[in-house]
Scaffold this active site. Structure first.
Site, short mmCIF file in Angstrom:
data_model
loop_
_atom_site.label_atom_id
_atom_site.label_comp_id
_atom_site.label_asym_id
_atom_site.label_seq_id
_atom_site.Cartn_x
_atom_site.Cartn_y
_atom_site.Cartn_z
N HIS A 280 3.18 4.22 -5.81
CA HIS A 280 3.83 2.91 -5.76
C HIS A 280 3.80 2.13 -7.08
CE1 HIS A 280 4.11 3.64 -1.53
NE2 HIS A 280 4.67 2.48 -1.30
N HIS B 121 7.31 0.94 -7.67
CA HIS B 121 7.76 -0.45 -7.70
C HIS B 121 8.52 -0.76 -8.99
CE1 HIS B 121 4.56 -1.75 -4.57
NE2 HIS B 121 5.71 -1.51 -4.01
N ASN C 71 -1.29 2.82 -2.13
CA ASN C 71 -0.33 2.59 -3.21
C ASN C 71 0.00 3.86 -3.97
OD1 ASN C 71 -0.11 -0.12 -2.73
ND2 ASN C 71 -1.74 -0.68 -4.15
N ARG D 241 -8.00 0.42 0.33
CA ARG D 241 -6.61 0.24 0.76
C ARG D 241 -5.62 0.52 -0.36
NH1 ARG D 241 -4.43 -4.22 5.04
NH2 ARG D 241 -2.24 -3.76 4.86
N LYS E 66 -2.94 5.37 8.01
CA LYS E 66 -2.91 3.96 7.59
C LYS E 66 -3.96 3.16 8.36
CE LYS E 66 -0.25 0.03 6.28
NZ LYS E 66 1.02 -0.55 5.94
N LYS F 245 0.17 -7.11 6.57
CA LYS F 245 0.68 -7.75 5.35
C LYS F 245 2.06 -8.30 5.64
CE LYS F 245 -1.23 -5.13 1.48
NZ LYS F 245 -0.76 -4.32 0.33
N ARG G 256 1.13 -23.38 11.70
CA ARG G 256 -0.13 -22.77 11.23
C ARG G 256 -0.41 -21.40 11.85
NH1 ARG G 256 -1.85 -28.01 12.09
NH2 ARG G 256 -1.94 -29.23 10.18
N GLU H 142 -7.49 -5.46 1.37
CA GLU H 142 -7.19 -4.75 0.12
C GLU H 142 -8.14 -5.07 -1.03
OE1 GLU H 142 -3.12 -4.98 -1.32
OE2 GLU H 142 -3.27 -2.93 -2.05
N HIS I 253 13.35 2.28 -1.39
CA HIS I 253 11.91 2.24 -1.60
C HIS I 253 11.27 3.64 -1.60
CE1 HIS I 253 7.88 0.60 -1.51
NE2 HIS I 253 7.60 1.35 -0.45
N GLU J 104 7.01 8.03 2.75
CA GLU J 104 5.70 7.39 3.01
C GLU J 104 4.81 8.30 3.86
OE1 GLU J 104 4.75 4.58 1.62
OE2 GLU J 104 6.54 3.35 1.29
#
Ligand SMILES: NC(=O)c1ccc[n+]([C@@H]2O[C@H](COP(=O)([O-])OP(=O)(O)OC[C@H]3O[C@@H](n4cnc5c(N)ncnc54)[C@H](O)[C@@H]3O)[C@@H](O)[C@H]2O)c1
Ligand SMILES: [Zn+2]
Length: 334
Positions: free
Chosen positions: A234, A238, A231, A227, A213, A135, A113, A223, A251, A177
């Protein structure tokens, strides 16, 4: 340099310092039992440098690459942790790029957990971006990052010295980035890339990108709003990534092309194109626009034929706008 990232449940320190890896145990806690998760592409010297600082550290090495960021690897990590007798009071340390951080973080979030997690990012991308923010994820059902959790690290240790072994292409891809962070919030960061000697400023680039960031994830940890600014580039990035495959197009390379398509001002486009050329990053994707749009439609962020697009009319001032996916068609054409 050290700074704190605040979260809903407290805060954690981020260290950006040459030589930090050698002293990681001072931050993690020498007496702690640690379980290190890394991949086969992280040079052994960095793994050894970390491991020798602890007595009986556990180690799990998975095959390098995005293809390993899946439930099978996650499950293998958990089995190895059980086998090694890792308890709830132990620490999982991820050593590597975004893949090791994401999957190691998710293993830490789910084992018993949730156990203590320390991230030691070793790629440009992970040092300036994925290392902070909490994340964690694996790719599942053919969708990138579709299973995961928000799980904040107890500390992040970014040592720019470890970047000395990173292949040049990975280095440049990660810097995309940082260019993104500049466009979103930091004109001075963007300006560093407009000078020929940007490579001499890597520490400042890492620091400034992380501060962008940090500011954004502190505003919006889970998010729900701002946030999404992260992106920038992105949505299309993506789609290019899925279409071309992560090896053909890294990426950051996909994000580079995605950022170009989201700028409207010819002046900004020209400035960004010049930077991308300097970094050896691609500016335009030749992929079939219809396939790209299909992938955007399938993306989890694309509800009811609309997406929240990230746009920028001036450097440092990105903003969100709800648009129809169809509106991307024109952007792909130019
Ligand atoms: N969690 C987040 O917020 C977030 C944000 C952005 C990206 N990501 C994720 O990050 C991943 C990409 O991360 P990445 O670009 O770091 O890729 P990566 O983790 O695959 O690392 C790239 C390659 O570099 C090798 N490597 C790592 N450190 C090295 C070093 N010091 N010297 C030499 N080689 C080294 C790795 O073995 C790997 O082969 C993607 O899965 C993406 O989804 C996550
Ligand atoms: Zn990214």
């Amino acid at each position: 340099m050290e700074f704190e990232v605040r979260t809903g449940r407290g805060s954690y320190p981020v260290y950006v310092e040459r030589g930090a890896l050698k002293k990681a145990a001072d931050i993690i806690g020498k007496a702690r039992k640690v379980f290190i998760v890394t991949d086969s592409g992280v040079p052994e010297k960095w793994v050894d440098m970390l491991k020798v600082q602890f007595r009986d550290a556990g180690l799990f090495v998975f095959p390098q690459g995005e293809a390993s960021k899946n439930i099978q690897t996650w499950s293998a990590i958990l089995s190895a942790m059980l086998g090694a007798g890792v308890t709830r009071s132990d620490t999982l340390v991820a050593l590597g790029g975004g893949v090791a951080g994401d999957i190691g973080g998710f293993a830490a979030a789910s084992y018993m957990r949730g156990i203590r997690f320390v991230n030691v990012p070793t790629t440009v991308l992970s040092q300036i971006d994925s290392g902070i923010g909490g994340k964690t994820a694996v790719d599942f059902g053919g969708v990138k990052n579709s299973v995961g959790a928000f799980w904040q690290p107890a500390a992040v240790i970014a040592d720019p010295d470890v970047l000395s072994t990173l292949p040049r292409r990975q280095f440049s891809s990660g810097l995309a980035e940082a260019v993104k962070a500049g466009i979103i919030r930091d004109p001075q960061l963007f300006a560093i890339f407009e000078k020929d000697d940007f490579a001499d400023h890597i520490e400042e680039i890492i620091r400034r990108s992380l501060l962008v960031k940090k500011a954004i994830v502190e505003e919006d940890e889970l998010e729900a709003g701002s946030r999404k600014l992260l992106n920038f580039g992105h949505t299309l990035g993506h789609a290019y990534e899925s279409l071309l495959g992560p090896d053909a197009c890294l990426h950051g390379e996909c994000v580079a092309m995605g950022m170009m398509a989201m700028l409207d001002s010819p002046e900004l486009k020209a400035r960004l194109a010049k930077i991308l050329e300097r970094l050896g990053l691609p500016a335009k994707c030749d992929a079939d626009p219809e396939k790209v749009l299909d992938l955007v439609r399938k993306d989890k962020k694309a509800g009811r034929g609309r997406i929240t697009a990230v746009l920028a009319d001036a450097i440092g001032k990105a903003y969100l706008k709800d648009i129809k996916i169809e509106e991307l068609r024109g952007r792909l054409a130019r």
